[in-house]
Design an enzyme around this catalytic site. Structure first.
Site, PDB file in Angstrom:
ATOM      1  N   ARG A 178       0.811  -1.021  -0.037  1.00 57.84           N
ATOM      2  CA  ARG A 178       0.051  -0.127   0.128  1.00 57.84           C
ATOM      3  C   ARG A 178       0.840   1.171   0.172  1.00 57.84           C
ATOM      4  O   ARG A 178       1.949   1.295   0.570  1.00 57.84           O
ATOM      5  CB  ARG A 178      -0.988   0.187   1.315  1.00 57.84           C
ATOM      6  N   ARG A 185      -2.587   8.760  11.892  1.00 59.69           N
ATOM      7  CA  ARG A 185      -3.900   8.371  11.922  1.00 59.69           C
ATOM      8  C   ARG A 185      -4.290   9.254  13.460  1.00 59.69           C
ATOM      9  O   ARG A 185      -3.434   9.460  14.289  1.00 59.69           O
ATOM     10  CB  ARG A 185      -4.336   7.117  12.441  1.00 59.69           C
ATOM     11  N   ASP A 254      -8.815   4.846  14.340  1.00 55.19           N
ATOM     12  CA  ASP A 254      -7.506   4.220  13.575  1.00 55.19           C
ATOM     13  C   ASP A 254      -7.625   4.200  12.103  1.00 55.19           C
ATOM     14  O   ASP A 254      -6.695   4.092  11.487  1.00 55.19           O
ATOM     15  CB  ASP A 254      -7.008   2.943  14.354  1.00 55.19           C
ATOM     16  N   ASN A 255      -8.609   4.513  11.575  1.00 53.33           N
ATOM     17  CA  ASN A 255      -8.868   4.500  10.178  1.00 53.33           C
ATOM     18  C   ASN A 255      -9.184   6.179   9.799  1.00 53.33           C
ATOM     19  O   ASN A 255      -9.750   6.042   8.574  1.00 53.33           O
ATOM     20  CB  ASN A 255     -10.013   3.516   9.677  1.00 53.33           C
TER      21      ASN A 255
END
Ligand code: AMP
Ligand code: MG
Length: 485
Positions: A178, A185, A254-255
């Site tokens: 990725r 975050r 956290d996203n």
């Protein structure tokens, strides 16, 4: 083990050097029989990597993390997070590794990060692995988001590892490579705040400013300016999601990125029928992250970000809170403005038209869609045809014909521009049934449907003959996605 890859690949370790308290040096597991399934050639070139080299044995070893360039320091990153409202003080990269930062020809640093690379000290009960289907889902949806010009992490490659992974059934293992502006975050700040180390918090904020919001460094109060910049970036991001009908599905802190990129394509899906209550994720039982709740969910996450930043905002806690509350108050107007501008374009309405008229037309259109459960994506494209005089294509989507006719009359009186609509309204989005079809075939070894789908999604606004089935709504009925796989 280290086999030196091509000397041209250079990975910086800025995060690991500047924030060692948040970075655990770690290594990827061996992949018994690595096989490259997909590579984004254009992204590789953007990053200054040679796609042909990435396809070589050496290149594939970089993509699974078993051969990293000299001088690189792969790390598992620490972070915390509120998951469905509950705070977990220690999440971290339980199945991921930051290999380092790449600088392409544009000079911009970008994380090269692996998902599914094996257990780390953050793995808790997990196996540290990922499987082919969900990693390819991330490829498909992130590629579509990028083509829709929505800020997103990118998928450079998926490599099948040759290792069977136990899920509900045994599945082929995979590693996703990725690429992201960074992996900072809200949860990174929460973790840091919880250490009680204000100096570390300041270093993290300085790192985030330098990397993502450099203008904040010149502001009178740089940390408040950082917060405001993230509020603005997230407000604009979630407005873009809402306009295309994207449902993230797992909007935990956290996203939620500091960069304003969409991250973590787990149980995500695109709306078919327009309904704000739509939930796809099998684990989102209360509908916390339903389509229509997404702006409020981001705003809630930003409040958690503000809490983490408080010691940097003011020495006096009360004054720090007052500053944070005022800055968070900027979220709604920013979101509303971005959404309204997007709807103006989607409805083809002229810039000069009064905001209130646009808002009323948009709201009434969405009410019609919801009442008749009309497919969101195709409805706007059909409306483009109506702006060209072919009203029946749109009219046929509705049951409430009187309501539709009355609305269309108001809308046409405003002089909609079909060209503008075609630039704002995608024909092709990763519809759930198409994604499932491609992933199922790929898991069974046939990559052709996946590559075909990726080609279609690369040009979402460009209607092409022969691709009708990619534009058509899927079968009606509930659709469920499963996360954490
Ligand atoms: P995610 O749902 O991918 O955002 O992950 C949430 C947390 O669970 C992160 O700390 C992940 O590293 C961790 N996690 C998810 N899946 C696994 C797995 N298979 N093994 C270990 N950790 C995992
Ligand atoms: Mg995540």
């Amino acid at each position: 083990m280290t086999v030196a890859p091509a000397p041209s690949v250079h990975l910086d370790d800025t995060f690991a050097r500047e924030l060692p308290e948040l970075a655990l040096p770690w290594q990827a597991d061996q992949a018994p029989d690595p096989r490259l399934l997909v590579l984004d050639d254009a992204l590789a070139v953007e990053l200054g990597l040679d796609p042909d080299w990435l396809r070589s044995d050496e290149g594939v070893r970089l993509l699974v993390g078993t051969a990293v360039p000299d001088g690189a320091t792969p790390v598992a990153q620490a972070y915390a997070g509120h998951q469905f409202g509950w705070y977990s003080p220690r999440l971290g990269d339980g199945r991921a590794l930051l290999l380092g930062e790449l600088r392409g020809p544009d000079g911009r640093p970008r994380d090269l990060h692996l998902k599914g690379s094996g257990r780390t000290p953050f793995s808790r009960g997990g196996d540290g692995l990922a499987v082919v289907g969900p990693m390819l889902r991330e490829v498909v949806v992130s590629r579509a988001m990028h083509a829709l010009d929505i800020p997103t992490t990118r998928s450079l490659a998926v490599v099948a590892t040759g290792r069977p992974v136990r899920r509900e059934t045994v599945q082929p293992g995979a590693v996703l490579a990725r690429v992201a502006a960074s992996h900072l975050r809200v949860g990174t700040f929460q973790y840091t705040r919880a250490t009680g180390d204000v100096d570390l918090l300041r270093r993290l904020a300085d790192h985030a400013i330098a990397r993502h919001h450099p203008d904040a460094a010149q502001a009178e109060q740089p940390y408040l300016a950082l917060f405001e910049a993230v509020v603005a970036a997230q407000a604009e991001l979630v407005a873009r999601w809402m306009l295309v009908g994207f449902v993230h599905g797992v909007m935990n802190t956290d996203n939620t990125t500091i960069s304003g990129e969409t991250i973590d394509y787990g149980p995500c899906a695109f709306l078919d029928a327009f309904d704000p209550a739509t939930v796809y994720s099998s684990v989102d039982e209360g509908g916390r992250y339903a389509y229509g709740n997404q702006p409020a969910a981001v705003e809630w996450n930003l409040a958690r970000f503000a809490e983490a930043l408080l010691p940097l905002l003011h020495d006096d806690q009360e004054q720090a809170v007052a500053l944070a509350v005022a800055a968070l108050g900027g979220f709604r107007p920013r979101y509303d403005e971005a959404w309204a501008a997007g709807m103006r374009a989607k409805l083809g309405l002229p810039e000069g038209l009064d905001d209130g008229v646009v808002a009323a037309l948009a709201d009434d259109w969405l009410t019609l869609l919801r009442n008749d459960r009309v497919d969101l994506t195709s409805s706007f494209r059909a409306l483009g045809a109506a702006a060209r005089g072919d009203v029946d294509r749109a009219r046929n989507l509705f049951l409430d014909l009187a309501g539709f006719d009355a609305w269309v009359q108001r809308w046409r009186a405003a002089g909609p521009d079909p060209e503008r609509m075609d630039r704002a309204n995608p024909v092709y989005v990763p519809r759930n049934h198409l994604v499932e079809e491609a992933l199922t075939a790929a898991t069974d070894g046939d990559l052709a449907p996946l590559h075909r789908l990726l080609e279609v999604l690369a040009r979402p606004f460009d209607e092409r003959p022969g691709l009708e089935r990619y534009a058509a709504p899927g079968p009606a009925g509930p659709y469920r996605t499963f996360c954490g796989t």
